[in-house]
Design a protein around this motif. Structure first.
Motif, PDB file in Angstrom:
ATOM      1  N   GLY A 135      26.157 -10.518 -28.633  1.00  0.00           N
ATOM      2  CA  GLY A 135      27.460 -10.859 -28.436  1.00  0.00           C
ATOM      3  C   GLY A 135      27.831 -12.208 -27.731  1.00  0.00           C
ATOM      4  N   LEU A 136      26.717 -13.192 -27.940  1.00  0.00           N
ATOM      5  CA  LEU A 136      26.796 -14.200 -26.996  1.00  0.00           C
ATOM      6  C   LEU A 136      27.394 -15.422 -27.902  1.00  0.00           C
ATOM      7  CD1 LEU A 136      25.883 -15.693 -24.455  1.00  0.00           C
ATOM      8  CD2 LEU A 136      23.651 -15.850 -25.537  1.00  0.00           C
ATOM      9  N   THR A 137      28.289 -16.194 -27.339  1.00  0.00           N
ATOM     10  CA  THR A 137      28.913 -17.382 -27.766  1.00  0.00           C
ATOM     11  C   THR A 137      27.689 -18.482 -27.787  1.00  0.00           C
ATOM     12  OG1 THR A 137      31.099 -16.484 -27.625  1.00  0.00           O
ATOM     13  CG2 THR A 137      30.795 -18.974 -27.942  1.00  0.00           C
ATOM     14  N   ALA A 193      12.977 -21.410 -24.767  1.00  0.00           N
ATOM     15  CA  ALA A 193      13.989 -21.479 -23.574  1.00  0.00           C
ATOM     16  C   ALA A 193      14.815 -20.320 -23.192  1.00  0.00           C
ATOM     17  CB  ALA A 193      14.663 -22.806 -23.744  1.00  0.00           C
ATOM     18  N   LEU A 194      15.197 -19.633 -24.275  1.00  0.00           N
ATOM     19  CA  LEU A 194      15.968 -18.452 -23.820  1.00  0.00           C
ATOM     20  C   LEU A 194      15.174 -17.339 -23.120  1.00  0.00           C
ATOM     21  CD1 LEU A 194      18.855 -17.468 -24.860  1.00  0.00           C
ATOM     22  CD2 LEU A 194      17.694 -16.383 -26.554  1.00  0.00           C
ATOM     23  N   GLU A 195      13.910 -17.427 -23.277  1.00  0.00           N
ATOM     24  CA  GLU A 195      12.972 -16.363 -22.524  1.00  0.00           C
ATOM     25  C   GLU A 195      13.157 -16.771 -21.205  1.00  0.00           C
ATOM     26  OE1 GLU A 195      11.961 -13.547 -24.275  1.00  0.00           O
ATOM     27  OE2 GLU A 195      12.806 -14.589 -26.082  1.00  0.00           O
ATOM     28  N   PRO A 247      29.012 -15.315 -16.828  1.00  0.00           N
ATOM     29  CA  PRO A 247      27.857 -16.119 -16.417  1.00  0.00           C
ATOM     30  C   PRO A 247      27.696 -17.247 -17.681  1.00  0.00           C
ATOM     31  CG  PRO A 247      27.397 -13.999 -15.882  1.00  0.00           C
ATOM     32  CD  PRO A 247      28.414 -13.885 -16.618  1.00  0.00           C
ATOM     33  N   VAL A 248      27.586 -18.610 -17.549  1.00  0.00           N
ATOM     34  CA  VAL A 248      27.287 -19.308 -18.291  1.00  0.00           C
ATOM     35  C   VAL A 248      25.827 -20.042 -18.225  1.00  0.00           C
ATOM     36  CG1 VAL A 248      27.843 -21.838 -19.096  1.00  0.00           C
ATOM     37  CG2 VAL A 248      29.687 -20.045 -18.410  1.00  0.00           C
ATOM     38  N   GLY A 249      25.041 -19.815 -19.426  1.00  0.00           N
ATOM     39  CA  GLY A 249      23.754 -20.521 -19.411  1.00  0.00           C
ATOM     40  C   GLY A 249      23.810 -21.989 -20.306  1.00  0.00           C
ATOM     41  N   VAL A 250      22.800 -22.730 -19.812  1.00  0.00           N
ATOM     42  CA  VAL A 250      22.669 -24.015 -20.537  1.00  0.00           C
ATOM     43  C   VAL A 250      21.096 -24.245 -20.711  1.00  0.00           C
ATOM     44  CG1 VAL A 250      23.257 -26.512 -20.510  1.00  0.00           C
ATOM     45  CG2 VAL A 250      24.751 -24.885 -19.346  1.00  0.00           C
ATOM     46  N   ILE A 251      21.118 -24.810 -21.835  1.00  0.00           N
ATOM     47  CA  ILE A 251      19.663 -25.203 -22.458  1.00  0.00           C
ATOM     48  C   ILE A 251      19.941 -26.748 -22.387  1.00  0.00           C
ATOM     49  CG2 ILE A 251      17.722 -25.322 -24.074  1.00  0.00           C
ATOM     50  CD1 ILE A 251      18.565 -22.248 -24.571  1.00  0.00           C
ATOM     51  N   PRO A 287      19.571 -13.897 -21.398  1.00  0.00           N
ATOM     52  CA  PRO A 287      20.690 -13.865 -22.231  1.00  0.00           C
ATOM     53  C   PRO A 287      21.736 -12.695 -22.192  1.00  0.00           C
ATOM     54  CG  PRO A 287      18.543 -13.465 -23.427  1.00  0.00           C
ATOM     55  CD  PRO A 287      18.157 -13.551 -22.026  1.00  0.00           C
ATOM     56  N   ALA A 288      21.194 -11.569 -22.100  1.00  0.00           N
ATOM     57  CA  ALA A 288      22.115 -10.266 -21.792  1.00  0.00           C
ATOM     58  C   ALA A 288      23.045 -10.281 -21.066  1.00  0.00           C
ATOM     59  CB  ALA A 288      21.296  -9.001 -21.953  1.00  0.00           C
ATOM     60  N   ALA A 289      22.971 -11.064 -19.906  1.00  0.00           N
ATOM     61  CA  ALA A 289      23.874 -11.403 -18.731  1.00  0.00           C
ATOM     62  C   ALA A 289      24.844 -12.503 -18.970  1.00  0.00           C
ATOM     63  CB  ALA A 289      23.140 -11.523 -17.417  1.00  0.00           C
TER      64      ALA A 289
END
Length: 240
Positions: free
Chosen positions: A55-57, A127-129, A84-88, A133-135
């Motif tokens: 369910g990740l945008t 990179a996702l590892e 929370p925001v993640g950036v690659i 990502p679940a958070a």
């Protein structure tokens, strides 16, 4: 020169003197680019399925170098209220941008591509590892600064955001239509400098409307934060 897609590769010069008198064997052309894109698309489909399960945008952000991608993502990371925001981050060298984004509150992972002029789906998967990502509520992918090669490589993103700055010229969409045609939204950045650089707003908007009628247009200043709220609201609505 891109080591993967061979953009900018010069043709092999013809020999100036024949070395063999026998007839040359039939020439065969291997469609390497098609094979490369097929492999990438296969991984992108896996990425997209995983993002959907979470369910990740996911937003792929593309532009030329210096248009303000990192500054924009700093603002989004600081102002995002959904979670929370993640950036690659993709760059040829250094982890400067990832460190900036961590200071802005994002969970950031740097991909250093060396000679590669674009990110690929397998790079994003690896990179996702390094994230959880679940958070995450929002994942932003800052692609390598390039207006050509990144356009062709699907990363599994749900949204594609193209960025252009007022100093780059009103005809940028006409010169690089592929990027803008593939975008769900287009950000015109550095509007606080529009008057100083002689930016012709109506001409720029007309060119964008001609090339990318499907895209939402946002006029922002990543430096001052002006115009960020409509963009944030659009991203939040797309994630619902």
């Amino acid at each position: 020169m891109c080591r993967d897609c061979s953009c900018g590769e010069l043709p092999t010069p013809a020999p100036t003197e024949a070395k063999v008198s026998a007839p040359a064997p039939p020439r065969r052309t291997l469609v390497l680019e098609a094979g490369l894109l097929a492999k990438n698309d296969h991984q992108a489909a896996h990425n997209r399925a995983r993002f959907a399960d979470l369910g990740l945008t996911v937003v792929n952000v593309l532009s030329a170098p210096g248009s303000g991608k990192t500054a924009l993502l700093e603002q989004v990371s600081q102002r995002w209220t959904g979670g929370p925001v993640g950036v690659i981050v993709g760059d040829l060298a250094t982890d400067n941008d990832a460190r900036r984004l961590r200071r802005a509150g994002a969970e950031a992972v740097q991909i250093t591509t060396g000679q590669g002029c674009h990110l690929e789906a397998t790079m994003v998967a690896r990179a996702l590892e390094q994230l959880d990502p679940a958070a995450l509520d929002l994942l932003l992918i800052e692609n390598v600064g390039n207006l050509v090669c990144p356009t062709a490589f699907d990363l599994g993103e749900g949204l594609r955001l193209a960025l252009t700055a007022v100093g780059e010229g009103e005809d940028k969409p006409l010169k690089y239509p592929g990027l803008f045609k593939s975008a769900d939204a287009i950000v015109i950045n550095k509007i606080d400098l529009a008057e100083a650089v002689g930016f012709h707003r109506e001409e720029a908007l007309a060119n964008l409307s001609q090339v990318a009628p499907q895209a939402r247009i946002f006029e922002v200043s990543a430096r001052t934060g002006e115009g960020l709220e409509p963009l944030l609201a659009w991203l939040a609505a797309k994630g619902q």
